[in-house]
Design a protein around this motif. Structure first.
Motif, PDB file in Angstrom:
ATOM      1  N   LEU A  48       0.836  -1.203   0.000  1.00  0.00           N
ATOM      2  CA  LEU A  48       0.000   0.000   0.000  1.00  0.00           C
ATOM      3  C   LEU A  48       0.871   1.254   0.000  1.00  0.00           C
ATOM      4  CD1 LEU A  48      -2.654   1.512   0.159  1.00  0.00           C
ATOM      5  CD2 LEU A  48      -2.663   1.131   2.645  1.00  0.00           C
ATOM      6  N   LEU A  49       1.911   1.282   0.814  1.00  0.00           N
ATOM      7  CA  LEU A  49       2.790   2.447   0.828  1.00  0.00           C
ATOM      8  C   LEU A  49       3.446   2.655  -0.529  1.00  0.00           C
ATOM      9  CD1 LEU A  49       4.523   2.120   4.325  1.00  0.00           C
ATOM     10  CD2 LEU A  49       2.693   3.698   3.663  1.00  0.00           C
ATOM     11  N   ARG A  50       3.845   1.591  -1.180  1.00  0.00           N
ATOM     12  CA  ARG A  50       4.443   1.714  -2.506  1.00  0.00           C
ATOM     13  C   ARG A  50       3.432   2.262  -3.508  1.00  0.00           C
ATOM     14  NH1 ARG A  50       7.006  -3.604  -4.530  1.00  0.00           N
ATOM     15  NH2 ARG A  50       7.581  -2.187  -6.238  1.00  0.00           N
ATOM     16  N   CYS A  51       2.184   1.850  -3.396  1.00  0.00           N
ATOM     17  CA  CYS A  51       1.151   2.387  -4.285  1.00  0.00           C
ATOM     18  C   CYS A  51       0.934   3.881  -4.022  1.00  0.00           C
ATOM     19  CB  CYS A  51      -0.162   1.629  -4.096  1.00  0.00           C
ATOM     20  SG  CYS A  51      -0.168  -0.070  -4.737  1.00  0.00           S
ATOM     21  N   LEU A  52       0.962   4.279  -2.759  1.00  0.00           N
ATOM     22  CA  LEU A  52       0.758   5.689  -2.425  1.00  0.00           C
ATOM     23  C   LEU A  52       1.949   6.539  -2.848  1.00  0.00           C
ATOM     24  CD1 LEU A  52      -0.877   5.386   1.117  1.00  0.00           C
ATOM     25  CD2 LEU A  52      -2.002   5.634  -1.103  1.00  0.00           C
ATOM     26  N   SER A  53       3.135   5.937  -2.889  1.00  0.00           N
ATOM     27  CA  SER A  53       4.321   6.682  -3.322  1.00  0.00           C
ATOM     28  C   SER A  53       4.402   6.804  -4.838  1.00  0.00           C
ATOM     29  CB  SER A  53       5.588   6.004  -2.802  1.00  0.00           C
ATOM     30  OG  SER A  53       5.841   4.795  -3.496  1.00  0.00           O
ATOM     31  N   GLY A  54       3.660   5.942  -5.540  1.00  0.00           N
ATOM     32  CA  GLY A  54       3.704   5.965  -7.001  1.00  0.00           C
ATOM     33  C   GLY A  54       4.709   5.019  -7.601  1.00  0.00           C
ATOM     34  N   THR A  55       5.413   4.227  -6.774  1.00  0.00           N
ATOM     35  CA  THR A  55       6.368   3.258  -7.322  1.00  0.00           C
ATOM     36  C   THR A  55       5.690   1.963  -7.737  1.00  0.00           C
ATOM     37  OG1 THR A  55       6.897   2.381  -5.119  1.00  0.00           O
ATOM     38  CG2 THR A  55       8.232   4.220  -5.933  1.00  0.00           C
ATOM     39  N   LEU A  56       4.431   1.813  -7.361  1.00  0.00           N
ATOM     40  CA  LEU A  56       3.627   0.657  -7.751  1.00  0.00           C
ATOM     41  C   LEU A  56       2.231   1.170  -8.056  1.00  0.00           C
ATOM     42  CD1 LEU A  56       3.940  -2.521  -7.849  1.00  0.00           C
ATOM     43  CD2 LEU A  56       2.931  -2.544  -5.576  1.00  0.00           C
ATOM     44  N   THR A  57       1.616   0.676  -9.121  1.00  0.00           N
ATOM     45  CA  THR A  57       0.291   1.162  -9.498  1.00  0.00           C
ATOM     46  C   THR A  57      -0.803   0.335  -8.824  1.00  0.00           C
ATOM     47  OG1 THR A  57       0.256  -0.253 -11.465  1.00  0.00           O
ATOM     48  CG2 THR A  57       1.098   1.998 -11.729  1.00  0.00           C
ATOM     49  N   LEU A  58      -1.925   0.982  -8.561  1.00  0.00           N
ATOM     50  CA  LEU A  58      -3.096   0.270  -8.068  1.00  0.00           C
ATOM     51  C   LEU A  58      -3.678  -0.593  -9.179  1.00  0.00           C
ATOM     52  CD1 LEU A  58      -4.831   3.181  -6.134  1.00  0.00           C
ATOM     53  CD2 LEU A  58      -3.811   1.134  -5.094  1.00  0.00           C
ATOM     54  N   SER A  59      -4.219  -1.728  -8.812  1.00  0.00           N
ATOM     55  CA  SER A  59      -4.907  -2.582  -9.784  1.00  0.00           C
ATOM     56  C   SER A  59      -6.294  -2.041 -10.094  1.00  0.00           C
ATOM     57  CB  SER A  59      -5.015  -4.010  -9.253  1.00  0.00           C
ATOM     58  OG  SER A  59      -3.729  -4.548  -8.999  1.00  0.00           O
ATOM     59  N   ALA A  60      -6.888  -1.338  -9.130  1.00  0.00           N
ATOM     60  CA  ALA A  60      -8.201  -0.722  -9.316  1.00  0.00           C
ATOM     61  C   ALA A  60      -8.328   0.404  -8.309  1.00  0.00           C
ATOM     62  CB  ALA A  60      -9.323  -1.745  -9.140  1.00  0.00           C
ATOM     63  N   GLY A  61      -9.275   1.309  -8.557  1.00  0.00           N
ATOM     64  CA  GLY A  61      -9.487   2.435  -7.666  1.00  0.00           C
ATOM     65  C   GLY A  61      -8.504   3.552  -7.926  1.00  0.00           C
ATOM     66  N   GLN A  62      -8.467   4.503  -7.020  1.00  0.00           N
ATOM     67  CA  GLN A  62      -7.591   5.651  -7.196  1.00  0.00           C
ATOM     68  C   GLN A  62      -7.154   6.206  -5.846  1.00  0.00           C
ATOM     69  OE1 GLN A  62      -9.748   8.709  -9.272  1.00  0.00           O
ATOM     70  NE2 GLN A  62     -11.255   8.981  -7.645  1.00  0.00           N
ATOM     71  N   ALA A  63      -6.073   6.952  -5.870  1.00  0.00           N
ATOM     72  CA  ALA A  63      -5.585   7.652  -4.688  1.00  0.00           C
ATOM     73  C   ALA A  63      -4.982   8.967  -5.146  1.00  0.00           C
ATOM     74  CB  ALA A  63      -4.558   6.814  -3.940  1.00  0.00           C
ATOM     75  N   THR A  64      -5.160   9.998  -4.349  1.00  0.00           N
ATOM     76  CA  THR A  64      -4.627  11.318  -4.689  1.00  0.00           C
ATOM     77  C   THR A  64      -3.905  11.911  -3.495  1.00  0.00           C
ATOM     78  OG1 THR A  64      -6.671  12.469  -4.053  1.00  0.00           O
ATOM     79  CG2 THR A  64      -6.475  11.761  -6.359  1.00  0.00           C
ATOM     80  N   VAL A  65      -2.920  12.747  -3.783  1.00  0.00           N
ATOM     81  CA  VAL A  65      -2.204  13.530  -2.773  1.00  0.00           C
ATOM     82  C   VAL A  65      -2.385  14.996  -3.150  1.00  0.00           C
ATOM     83  CG1 VAL A  65       0.008  14.032  -1.673  1.00  0.00           C
ATOM     84  CG2 VAL A  65      -0.509  11.700  -2.432  1.00  0.00           C
ATOM     85  N   GLY A  66      -3.024  15.746  -2.282  1.00  0.00           N
ATOM     86  CA  GLY A  66      -3.289  17.155  -2.593  1.00  0.00           C
ATOM     87  C   GLY A  66      -4.126  17.314  -3.846  1.00  0.00           C
ATOM     88  N   GLY A  67      -4.966  16.336  -4.133  1.00  0.00           N
ATOM     89  CA  GLY A  67      -5.814  16.380  -5.318  1.00  0.00           C
ATOM     90  C   GLY A  67      -5.156  15.853  -6.574  1.00  0.00           C
ATOM     91  N   HIS A  68      -3.892  15.469  -6.497  1.00  0.00           N
ATOM     92  CA  HIS A  68      -3.150  14.979  -7.658  1.00  0.00           C
ATOM     93  C   HIS A  68      -3.027  13.449  -7.592  1.00  0.00           C
ATOM     94  CE1 HIS A  68      -2.030  19.162  -8.264  1.00  0.00           C
ATOM     95  NE2 HIS A  68      -1.546  19.183  -7.037  1.00  0.00           N
ATOM     96  N   PRO A  69      -3.195  12.749  -8.704  1.00  0.00           N
ATOM     97  CA  PRO A  69      -3.064  11.289  -8.692  1.00  0.00           C
ATOM     98  C   PRO A  69      -1.690  10.863  -8.181  1.00  0.00           C
ATOM     99  CG  PRO A  69      -3.995  12.043 -10.777  1.00  0.00           C
ATOM    100  CD  PRO A  69      -3.542  13.273 -10.049  1.00  0.00           C
TER     101      PRO A  69
END
Length: 209
Positions: A48-69
């Motif tokens: 999960l941390l890797r997905c939030l950092s952007g080094t690994l992509t989510l398989s589904a859904g989305q996450a944003t930091v400050g409104g940015h993917p």
């Protein structure tokens, strides 16, 4: 958790082949929050941390930091990552040079020296600031990695088992540095009860087989 969210997660899922690591995660993490990420080994905390950092992509859904993917350049500029606190350093460079390198990439030139000096003092790096990190202990290396993550004053900090290589005084230095940054949003994966006690909110990932 109240307040405007810095980190938003909607119906997030990550799988490797048929193996589901986590699924249907929905979460808003406000500015300045300390979110404890718990769960057994293999539950997906690091993933999960890797997905939030952007080094690994989510398989589904989305996450944003400050409104940015997550993974976008604007999100990366807001995010600092310390996923392996005693690893990922430039071995031939000194502790100070490792921290300075990040500061030069992310801060105006005139702000670099003061920013490096600040985190050196906060994490008590002065005694080995000029020592190549290949000669440093795991605990020293972990402190350098944390200093490197904090030096550019990120909006979001992702920490994976920060206390794994830190003794009790070093863990105290880490938390004192975080407490000096009330606007810093932190997601902290840990097995330590003290880390959980210092966070106002928690998310426990279920184990999956």
């Amino acid at each position: 958790m109240g307040g405007p969210p810095l980190l938003t997660i909607r119906r997030a899922q990550r799988r490797f082949g048929r193996r589901v690591i986590f699924t249907d995660l929905d979460l808003d993490v406000p500015v300045g929050a300390r979110l404890f990420l718990g769960g057994n080994n293999g539950s997906g905390k690091t993933t999960l941390l890797r997905c939030l950092s952007g080094t690994l992509t989510l398989s589904a859904g989305q996450a944003t930091v400050g409104g940015h993917p997550v993974g976008s350049l604007p999100a990366r500029r807001l995010t600092a990552v310390c996923l392996a606190p005693e690893q990922g350093l430039y071995e031939q460079l000194s502790a100070r040079e490792n921290v300075t390198l990040v500061a030069r990439l992310r801060l105006p030139r005139r702000a670099v020296r003061a920013a490096v000096a600040r985190v050196e003092a906060e994490l008590d790096l002065a005694g080995y600031a000029t020592v190549p990190v290949q000669r440093c202990s795991a605990g020293m290396r972990a402190r350098v990695s944390i200093a490197r993550a904090l030096v550019a004053e990120p909006a979001l900090l992702l920490l994976d088992e920060p206390g794994r290589s830190l003794d009790e005084p070093s863990r105290l230095l880490l938390w004192q540095a975080l407490d000096r940054r009330p606007e810093l949003t932190c997601v902290i994966a840990s097995h330590l009860a003290d880390d959980r006690d210092r966070c106002r909110s928690a998310l426990t990932l279920p184990s999956r087989r």
